[in-house]
Design an enzyme around this catalytic site. Structure first.
Site, PDB file in Angstrom:
ATOM      1  N   THR A 134       0.825  -1.209   0.000  1.00 42.30           N
ATOM      2  CA  THR A 134       0.000   0.000   0.000  1.00 42.30           C
ATOM      3  C   THR A 134       0.862   1.263   0.000  1.00 42.30           C
ATOM      4  OG1 THR A 134      -0.144   0.241   2.422  1.00 42.30           O
ATOM      5  CG2 THR A 134      -1.729  -1.244   1.360  1.00 42.30           C
TER       6      THR A 134
ATOM      7  N   ASP B 290      -3.970   5.845   2.739  1.00 45.43           N
ATOM      8  CA  ASP B 290      -3.439   6.989   3.483  1.00 45.43           C
ATOM      9  C   ASP B 290      -3.683   6.711   4.959  1.00 45.43           C
ATOM     10  OD1 ASP B 290      -2.913   9.389   4.780  1.00 45.43           O
ATOM     11  OD2 ASP B 290      -3.756  10.624   3.176  1.00 45.43           O
TER      12      ASP B 290
ATOM     13  N   ASN C 197       5.011   0.587   8.107  1.00 42.46           N
ATOM     14  CA  ASN C 197       6.247   1.182   7.618  1.00 42.46           C
ATOM     15  C   ASN C 197       6.074   2.629   7.155  1.00 42.46           C
ATOM     16  OD1 ASN C 197       9.031   1.168   6.304  1.00 42.46           O
ATOM     17  ND2 ASN C 197       7.720   1.455   4.528  1.00 42.46           N
TER      18      ASN C 197
ATOM     19  N   TYR D   6      11.436  14.044  14.191  1.00 42.63           N
ATOM     20  CA  TYR D   6      11.469  12.662  13.714  1.00 42.63           C
ATOM     21  C   TYR D   6      11.878  11.707  14.834  1.00 42.63           C
ATOM     22  CZ  TYR D   6      12.551   8.617  10.809  1.00 42.63           C
ATOM     23  OH  TYR D   6      12.568   7.360  10.263  1.00 42.63           O
TER      24      TYR D   6
ATOM     25  N   LYS E 111       9.600   8.573  16.456  1.00 42.04           N
ATOM     26  CA  LYS E 111      10.027   7.173  16.500  1.00 42.04           C
ATOM     27  C   LYS E 111      10.156   6.663  17.933  1.00 42.04           C
ATOM     28  CE  LYS E 111      10.011   6.378  12.141  1.00 42.04           C
ATOM     29  NZ  LYS E 111       9.001   5.454  11.568  1.00 42.04           N
TER      30      LYS E 111
ATOM     31  N   THR F  14      20.131   2.019   2.594  1.00 40.87           N
ATOM     32  CA  THR F  14      20.043   2.688   1.298  1.00 40.87           C
ATOM     33  C   THR F  14      18.581   2.825   0.877  1.00 40.87           C
ATOM     34  OG1 THR F  14      22.156   1.709   0.642  1.00 40.87           O
ATOM     35  CG2 THR F  14      20.769   2.614  -1.111  1.00 40.87           C
TER      36      THR F  14
END
Length: 280
Positions: A34, A55, A82, A147, A151, A181
């Site tokens: 998704t 969303d 995720n 951020y 988390k 990466t």
């Protein structure tokens, strides 16, 4: 035995969610990938993934997506939260819209998915929820305070969910990526806005460098990361925490160090010692 049904959020090409979908599919899972825009997941159809728009900040979108999965597959065995947004800039100056979007997606988006899918899993008596945190959830860094805060909240939320869902046979794992990466550095750079009167104009280069810190030549390749994560999640007894990627264990160590030592290390790494005092 039927194939596990896996729902992964935030699967835009170039990110870790995209690679996780490929690895789950290669391991025989039935994968629902998704993202906000289906066209951004191009290529996953070649790996037998079903692509759906989602969303995570909109309740109607969540309900519509999950309803589609249930109609087709009947259940959800593994949820991978995720989807996430970056936010780079000093805490006193970062744009509030950037901050709100980051928190809304990274924290409340995860909670919203867990509230719906967690109940489904509790009713079926089994399931695995995987919440993607970060090594900065262990040790917050300058220039990425919002951020880091988001988390750390994911880590804390997951610890509580693991306790509350255990009686129903549902396990919760935190995946804390290190330097992997991906396209996250480019996305992070796009959130930076240093005003003319910034207190930190003298170290602007460090702020921009922080946005791309996870994308150096030593970063773990995305497919290697995804393989390690999928192996861990598909194990009969998944770990509570999966800390994977370049620099991951150094940040885990920072979590346990005294604040004075941690602050000394991060200040030198992130240019705090070079901030020039404001003159009038």
């Amino acid at each position: 035995m039927p194939s596990p049904v896996v729902l992964v959020t935030g699967c835009t090409k170039g990110g870790i969610g995209y690679e996780l979908c490929k690895k789950f599919s290669e391991r025989g899972c039935r994968v629902y990938a998704t993202a906000r825009k289906v066209e951004n997941m191009g290529g996953l159809k070649d790996f037998n993934c079903t692509l759906l728009a989602l969303d995570v900040t909109k309740q109607d979108s969540i309900k519509e997506c999950i309803s589609r999965v249930l109609q087709e597959a009947g259940q959800i065995d593994i949820l991978v939260n995720n989807a996430g947004l970056p936010a780079v800039g000093p805490l006193l100056e970062i744009d509030y819209d950037v901050a709100h979007r980051c928190i809304e997606t990274n924290v409340f988006g995860v909670l919203s998915m867990c509230r719906v899918v967690g109940r489904l899993m509790a009713n079926q008596g089994s399931g695995k929820i995987v919440n993607v945190g970060s090594i900065v959830g262990y040790a917050g860094t300058a220039w990425a305070g919002i951020y880091s805060m988001s988390k750390a909240a994911v880590h804390s939320m997951s610890d509580v969910l693991r306790l509350e869902l255990k009686p129903f046979g549902v396990h919760v794992t935190v995946v804390a990526p290190g330097s992997i990466t991906s396209n996250f550095g480019t996305a992070s750079t796009g959130t930076i806005d240093i005003p003319e009167n910034s207190l930190y104009a003298s170290v602007a280069k460090y702020i921009y460098a922080r946005a791309n810190m996870s994308q150096g030549p030593a970063s773990m390749p995305t497919d290697v990361f995804a393989t390690k994560v999928v192996d861990g999640i598909l194990a009969p007894r998944p770990p509570n925490y999966l800390t994977v990627g370049t620099n991951s264990w150094s940040f885990l160590l920072l979590y346990y160090l005294p604040n004075q030592i941690k602050d000394f290390i991060l200040s030198r790494k992130l240019g705090i010692n070079e901030v020039k005092a404001v003159t009038h």
